[in-house]
Scaffold this active site. Structure first.
Site, PDB file in Angstrom:
ATOM      1  N   LYS A  54       0.980  -1.121   0.313  1.00 18.34           N
ATOM      2  CA  LYS A  54      -0.013   0.095   0.123  1.00 18.34           C
ATOM      3  C   LYS A  54       0.497   1.608   0.274  1.00 18.34           C
ATOM      4  O   LYS A  54       1.094   2.296  -0.614  1.00 18.34           O
ATOM      5  CB  LYS A  54      -0.649   0.340   1.210  1.00 18.34           C
ATOM      6  CG  LYS A  54      -1.933  -1.088   1.296  1.00 18.34           C
ATOM      7  CD  LYS A  54      -2.769  -1.156   2.185  1.00 18.34           C
ATOM      8  CE  LYS A  54      -3.644  -2.321   2.195  1.00 18.34           C
ATOM      9  NZ  LYS A  54      -4.256  -2.484   3.003  1.00 18.34           N
ATOM     10  N   GLN A  98      -5.013  -1.802   9.473  1.00 15.47           N
ATOM     11  CA  GLN A  98      -4.831  -2.886   9.241  1.00 15.47           C
ATOM     12  C   GLN A  98      -5.114  -3.784   9.932  1.00 15.47           C
ATOM     13  O   GLN A  98      -5.174  -3.857  11.374  1.00 15.47           O
ATOM     14  CB  GLN A  98      -3.286  -2.781   8.657  1.00 15.47           C
ATOM     15  CG  GLN A  98      -2.853  -4.114   7.751  1.00 15.47           C
ATOM     16  CD  GLN A  98      -3.126  -4.258   6.352  1.00 15.47           C
ATOM     17  OE1 GLN A  98      -3.787  -3.530   6.082  1.00 15.47           O
ATOM     18  NE2 GLN A  98      -4.310  -5.263   5.737  1.00 15.47           N
ATOM     19  N   ASP A 121     -11.103   2.642   4.134  1.00 18.90           N
ATOM     20  CA  ASP A 121     -11.244   1.287   4.318  1.00 18.90           C
ATOM     21  C   ASP A 121     -12.909   0.848   3.593  1.00 18.90           C
ATOM     22  O   ASP A 121     -13.154  -0.425   3.409  1.00 18.90           O
ATOM     23  CB  ASP A 121     -10.924   0.776   5.334  1.00 18.90           C
ATOM     24  CG  ASP A 121      -9.378   0.157   5.099  1.00 18.90           C
ATOM     25  OD1 ASP A 121      -9.308  -1.009   4.202  1.00 18.90           O
ATOM     26  OD2 ASP A 121      -9.210  -0.872   5.944  1.00 18.90           O
TER      27      ASP A 121
HETATM   28  N1  GUN Z   1      -6.724  -6.644   5.805  1.00 17.17           N
HETATM   29  C1  GUN Z   1      -6.819  -7.867   4.628  1.00 17.17           C
HETATM   30  N2  GUN Z   1      -7.555  -6.632   4.195  1.00 17.17           N
HETATM   31  C2  GUN Z   1      -7.938  -5.571   4.208  1.00 17.17           C
HETATM   32  C3  GUN Z   1      -8.521  -4.892   3.673  1.00 17.17           C
HETATM   33  O1  GUN Z   1      -8.301  -4.442   2.974  1.00 17.17           O
HETATM   34  N3  GUN Z   1      -8.110  -3.790   4.428  1.00 17.17           N
HETATM   35  C4  GUN Z   1      -7.567  -3.751   5.899  1.00 17.17           C
HETATM   36  N4  GUN Z   1      -7.285  -2.573   6.259  1.00 17.17           N
HETATM   37  N5  GUN Z   1      -6.954  -5.032   7.037  1.00 17.17           N
HETATM   38  C5  GUN Z   1      -7.023  -5.843   5.464  1.00 17.17           C
END
Ligand code: GUN
Length: 298
Positions: A54, A98, A121
């Protein structure tokens, strides 16, 4: 004819190019670029890879990013304070915590602490509610990416049978809501579903996001597929959750692993972050107009 393999990687690259142009335009017009804060607690190796991807993706398109890594022993109140501070920071347009968080954390409390206007998100209850009524500004990234792939391939959704395998808050449920919003007839299957194959055989559009690999894939070569379009989204990092060759023989379209939905997930995070910054600027500055997906006017 075997399925067309949808190259998420190249579609994501095109969307990222557009992201880069939006960031450059914002910089030219306002002197500032979008900002994303990523908070990670603990040392889950898969999460560390996702977070690195990311941050790198942000760099590639010119988004300013901050990565805060905390040990699993950090207190929840420290994390809540950090989230609150980012919520008030005018340089930060997107906040991402996350997942998964350590088990001792109250997930809803933490996600609810994210400023809903920076919830890139789409996990805050406010944005989940928006999704339910078909009006969210932050569609969750993975299902958003799947929708973009369907759109890119010109796959009709209205009236189709869509089957989502997996009912997670991150992928399965928002995926089902988005497909429903586009007038598909949606079934959501999960660990307690009986006769999974009866559902998957009916699918015109199949999204596979079970959260754990399915040991006995129901989409065997013998399944009488009558699909006209299938997207299989495997969660497992590199191997995929479904019988790729089995599905390929029966479907019209199929996403590969790697290089399918994965690159789209990160890309839609960039889109949500840029859109958030554009919305903020639009609210502050009459030279920028927001058209829902936030387009600039010079
Ligand atoms: N863990 C797995 N997929 C995601 C996601 O799309 N966003 C976040 N914040 N954590 C994750």
């Amino acid at each position: 004819m075997p399925a067309k393999i949808i190259c998420g990687k190249s579609i994501a690259a095109a969307v990222r190019k557009d992201c880069q142009q939006r960031v450059e335009r914002m910089k030219r017009l306002t002197g500032r670029v979008p900002g994303l804060a990523v908070i990670m607690v603990g040392s889950d190796p898969a999460s560390a890879v996702y977070v690195r991807n990311k941050i790198k993706a942000c760099q590639d398109v010119g988004i300013r990013s901050e990565r805060l890594l905390y040990p699993a022993t950090v207190s929840q109140s420290d994390i809540l304070d950090t989230i609150k501070a980012y919520g008030e920071d005018p340089e930060v347009d997107g906040i991402l915590v996350q997942l998964p968080l350590p088990k001792s954390f109250d997930l809803e409390l933490v996600l609810g602490a994210v400023n809903a206007e920076k919830d890139v998100d789409g996990f805050h209850l406010y944005n989940v509610g928006g999704l339910v009524i078909g009006n969210t500004v932050f569609p969750p990234c993975t299902p958003y990416g799947v929708m973009r792939l369907l759109e890119h391939e010109g796959i009709e959704i209205a009236g189709r049978n869509a089957v989502v395998v997996g009912a997670s808050n991150i992928v399965g449920k928002p995926m089902a809501l988005m497909l429903m919003q586009h007038e598909a007839t949606v079934s959501v299957c999960h660990a307690k579903t009986r006769n999974l194959a009866e559902f998957t055989r009916m699918a015109d559009i199949l999204v596979v996001a079970p959260g754990a690999p399915i040991l006995q894939p129901p989409w065997s070569r013998r399944a009488p597929w009558s699909t006209s379009a299938s997207i299989a989204w495997p969660t497992a990092q590199l191997v995929g959750d479904c019988d790729f060759e089995g599905v390929r023989a029966h479907a019209s379209y199929l996403t590969p692993v790697p290089g399918g939905v994965g690159p789209m997930t990160v890309t839609m995070l960039l889109v949500n972050t840029i859109s958030s910054a554009e919305r903020t600027l639009a609210a502050q500055n009459a030279t920028i107009e927001n058209d829902g997906l936030a387009a600039f006017v010079e």
